[in-house]
Enzyme design. Structure first.
Site, PDB file in Angstrom:
ATOM      1  N   VAL A 253     110.207  27.720  60.498  1.00 14.36           N
ATOM      2  CA  VAL A 253     110.771  27.769  61.844  1.00 14.36           C
ATOM      3  C   VAL A 253     112.249  28.161  61.765  1.00 14.36           C
ATOM      4  O   VAL A 253     112.995  27.647  60.927  1.00 14.36           O
ATOM      5  CB  VAL A 253     110.624  26.402  62.550  1.00 14.36           C
ATOM      6  CG1 VAL A 253     111.048  26.516  64.013  1.00 14.36           C
ATOM      7  CG2 VAL A 253     109.198  25.909  62.447  1.00 14.36           C
TER       8      VAL A 253
ATOM      9  N   LYS B 126     108.591  31.038  64.895  1.00 18.80           N
ATOM     10  CA  LYS B 126     107.745  30.541  63.809  1.00 18.80           C
ATOM     11  C   LYS B 126     107.172  31.736  63.070  1.00 18.80           C
ATOM     12  O   LYS B 126     106.561  32.610  63.671  1.00 18.80           O
ATOM     13  CB  LYS B 126     106.608  29.679  64.367  1.00 18.80           C
ATOM     14  CG  LYS B 126     107.067  28.333  64.899  1.00 18.80           C
ATOM     15  CD  LYS B 126     105.871  27.498  65.367  1.00 18.80           C
ATOM     16  CE  LYS B 126     106.326  26.141  65.894  1.00 18.80           C
ATOM     17  NZ  LYS B 126     106.765  25.271  64.824  1.00 18.80           N
TER      18      LYS B 126
ATOM     19  N   ASP C 111      95.989  18.699  65.859  1.00 22.56           N
ATOM     20  CA  ASP C 111      97.000  18.236  64.907  1.00 22.56           C
ATOM     21  C   ASP C 111      98.105  17.477  65.640  1.00 22.56           C
ATOM     22  O   ASP C 111      99.290  17.684  65.393  1.00 22.56           O
ATOM     23  CB  ASP C 111      97.585  19.430  64.143  1.00 22.56           C
ATOM     24  CG  ASP C 111      98.445  18.985  62.962  1.00 22.56           C
ATOM     25  OD1 ASP C 111      98.144  17.929  62.366  1.00 22.56           O
ATOM     26  OD2 ASP C 111      99.413  19.677  62.635  1.00 22.56           O
TER      27      ASP C 111
END
Length: 664
Positions: free
Chosen positions: A25, A40, A134
């Site tokens: 990042v 990203k 996630d």
């Protein structure tokens, strides 16, 4: 990625922000929209995996559809030199993991406020059929205003396929992994709910429920061990709040909340005094989890051994006694059978009477909130939360949709959430006057606004600069219906110079004034009529810019033949005219004192007194934007003197009434 590298010809890399399991990042600056963004870049070791790249691109594009104040916006997805990148909103603050570490213990109400924001964001994603997969505190950012924003929707799927094979990078994720994911099963919306329950556990206790040295050991605990009690860590936590954790983290997905909205609704009232005596939540442990059970031989033998054996007839048994025992046994069997039938009937009746009644959710589209409430009350349903959304199809303050959806079955007295239209998405118009058209148009078009360009000549405003805008500053418009017109400077106007030969001095001065031209006059003897033009430069038909200077030679009349006539001498005098800057431009200027802002000019008139002129008429008029030197020609009789007067912005700033050939 080195600093100052411009990605995609638009995003200038400033510095690295961090590294993750799937991407690195960076902080970057959007050169077009002039704002900081987060970029990203897919990790180098994953760039050769076509399946991961395809997932990364597809999920990134899907994430651009998620518009919610608690979801980090995805602006752009692209590729450059084999590098897959995603451009996202830059959130200045810290992630929830760091926030917990810095602020723990966190007040219960603040915990609920954070979770409600997170749940609201996940609910929107689930409504778009996007599962995060996630969810963890590292993927939840807290900005400087305390707003929670979820990130990494775009790479969640690709990451899930590499999770347990990258032990070092997944260790942070496996603490929040659902049992079905730990077994290798497919993630569902209820898997996200499990992760949300673990995040709530960590907010309340400051730690995760399961720890281990390897990702595999932690994953095994998720589907084998019960979640530790948060009330054992902090007895002050209400049982109702612990129940939210227990229900969200149930091993069986069927025991968890049906939807994220249900979890949010339960969490909202968990601190209510009315729930103070609530019993601890216990999942249905007897329910069949759907797995096939196989008994081995030892279990079969045990079953056989435990079966009761029929008594053998003995020698002492007589036929009479046997008949009496059999009749007695039959009576007991009949009695027990009757009681069993009555019991089954009673249970069935109780179940029938106590069963949950369901009703069909009515279609409330287009109704007002009050009309919707009345309609829900009529079918024994309650009104849940009322959320507002922009809509171009549904009129403002009218219902867009409901949750649960129309025509689905819902329990009586359950809550139906309403989504109300805020009307079309309105855009606030800024002040673009003074900006370059390219920049102003890019900002407006990024907001979805259609821009129309209108050129206008200007000698004061630089070419390409916005002079006017059709919509006032701070006004909110519907970009689908209204267009913004920007009036842009095209620079100084060009014109075709007229033929001035034969015209009088006064006529030439009027022409120069009307066309914003500067004119200088020279004189020489000629057979033409006195004070009429005999030469001009540039010539008639030439193209000149507004503000240009033209030179015109006037006839002085016939040369005198009488030697007694006084001799006229021709000479020139150079005069420096200082520029006067306005107070506003002089205070803002960073250049030398002789320059000014491009929109600030002085108007100067020059009056001359000599053989051919007097102070009654203007000899020359010009506009200046800096200190300027001019040359004034004189025709003075021998033994006499001439004079000049300089007027700047209506005020005499210089004069000399004794000008001779040798005085300057």
């Amino acid at each position: 990625m080195r600093p100052n590298y411009v990605l995609g010809g638009r995003y200038k890399i400033l510095k690295a922000l961090g590294e993750g399991g799937m991407a690195n990042v960076y902080l970057a600056h959007d050169l077009i929209l002039d704002r900081d963004v987060s970029v990203k870049l897919l990790r180098l070791d994953l760039r050769d995996d076509p399946h991961t790249i395809k997932r990364f691109q597809r999920e990134g594009l899907a994430a651009t559809e998620l518009v919610h104040p608690n979801i980090v916006s995805v602006y752009d997805v692209g590729e450059e030199n084999g590098m897959q990148y995603m451009v996202m909103e830059y959130v200045k603050g810290m992630d929830l993991k760091a926030y917990i570490k810095k602020h723990f213990p966190i007040p219960y109400q603040e915990v609920i406020n954070i979770m409600e924001q997170v749940l609201s964001a996940v609910q929107v994603a689930h409504e778009h059929n996007i599962i995060h997969r996630d969810l963890k505190p590292q993927n939840i950012l807290i900005d400087e205003q305390g707003t929670a924003k979820i990130t990494d929707f775009g790479i969640a799927v690709a990451m899930s396929e590499n999770s347990l094979t990258q032990t070092n990078t997944v260790l942070g994720s496996v603490h929040y992994l659902s049992p079905e994911q730990a077994r290798g099963g497919m993630a569902t919306k209820k898997s996200d709910i499990y992760s949300l329950g673990i995040i709530l556990y960590e907010l309340l206790t400051g730690t995760v429920p399961f720890k281990g040295e390897t990702a595999v050991s932690i994953a095994i605990k998720h589907f084998q061990s019960e979640i530790p009690s948060v009330r054992e860590f902090d007895p002050r936590i209400p049982q109702a709040l612990e129940n939210v954790v227990l229900k969200a983290t149930s091993k069986r997905p069927a025991d968890r909340y049906e939807t994220v909205a249900d979890m949010a609704s339960d969490l909202k009232t968990s601190l209510s005094p009315r729930r103070a005596s609530e019993a601890k939540f216990v999942p249905n442990l007897d329910a069949d989890d759907g797995e096939t059970k196989v008994l081995d031989k030892s279990e079969l033998h045990s079953e056989a051994v435990n079966q009761p054996l029929e008594p053998k007839a003995t020698a002492d048994s007589s036929p009479g006694k046997s008949k009496k025992k059999r009749r007695h046994r039959r009576r007991w069997v009949a009695l027990l059978a009757g009681l069993l039938i009555i019991l089954i009937a009673a249970v069935g009746l109780a179940f029938w009477l106590g069963r949950t009644q369901t009703v069909s959710v009515p279609d409330l589209s287009g109704m007002t909130v009050q009309q919707a409430r009345d309609k829900l009350t009529a079918v024994n349903l309650d009104t849940g939360s009322v959320k507002r959304q922009t809509s171009t199809q549904v009129k403002k303050n009218r219902i867009i949709k409901t949750s649960p959806k129309a025509s689905t079955q819902a329990k009586q007295n359950s809550k139906v959430n309403l989504f109300v239209s805020d009307g079309p998405r309105l855009v606030t118009i800024g002040n673009y006057v003074g900006q370059s058209y390219t920049r102003a148009a890019a900002v407006l078009e990024a907001k979805g606004v259609t821009v129309r360009r209108q050129n206008r000549s200007s000698s004061e405003v630089p070419i390409g600069t916005v002079m006017q805008q059709s919509v006032a500053t701070s006004k909110r418009i519907d970009p689908k219906k209204e267009t913004v017109t920007l009036t842009v400077s095209a620079g100084q106007r060009e014109l075709t110079l007229a033929t001035l030969i034969g015209k009088t001095k006064s006529a030439i001065q009027r022409y120069a004034t009307s066309e914003s031209l500067n004119v200088t006059f020279n004189y020489k003897y000629s057979n033409d009529k006195k004070d009429t033009a005999i030469e001009q430069s540039p010539g008639g038909g030439s193209t000149v810019r507004e503000g240009s200077t033209i030179s015109v030679t006037l006839s002085r009349g016939k040369r005198p033949v009488d030697s007694s006539q006084p001799k006229v001498e021709d000479f020139s005098v150079s005069v420096d005219i200082p520029f006067e800057a306005s107070s506003s431009s002089s205070s803002d200027s960073s250049s030398s004192s002789s320059s000014a802002s491009e929109s600030d000019v002085n108007t100067v008139q020059i009056y001359v007194r000599d053989h051919d002129h007097d102070y009654s008429t203007v000899y020359k008029q010009l506009t200046i934007s800096q200190d300027t030197q001019v040359t004034i020609p004189f025709a003075v009789e021998s033994g006499k003197s001439g004079g000049y007067r300089i007027v700047r912005n209506g005020k005499v700033i210089q004069s000399d009434n004794n000008v001779t050939k040798n005085s300057h």
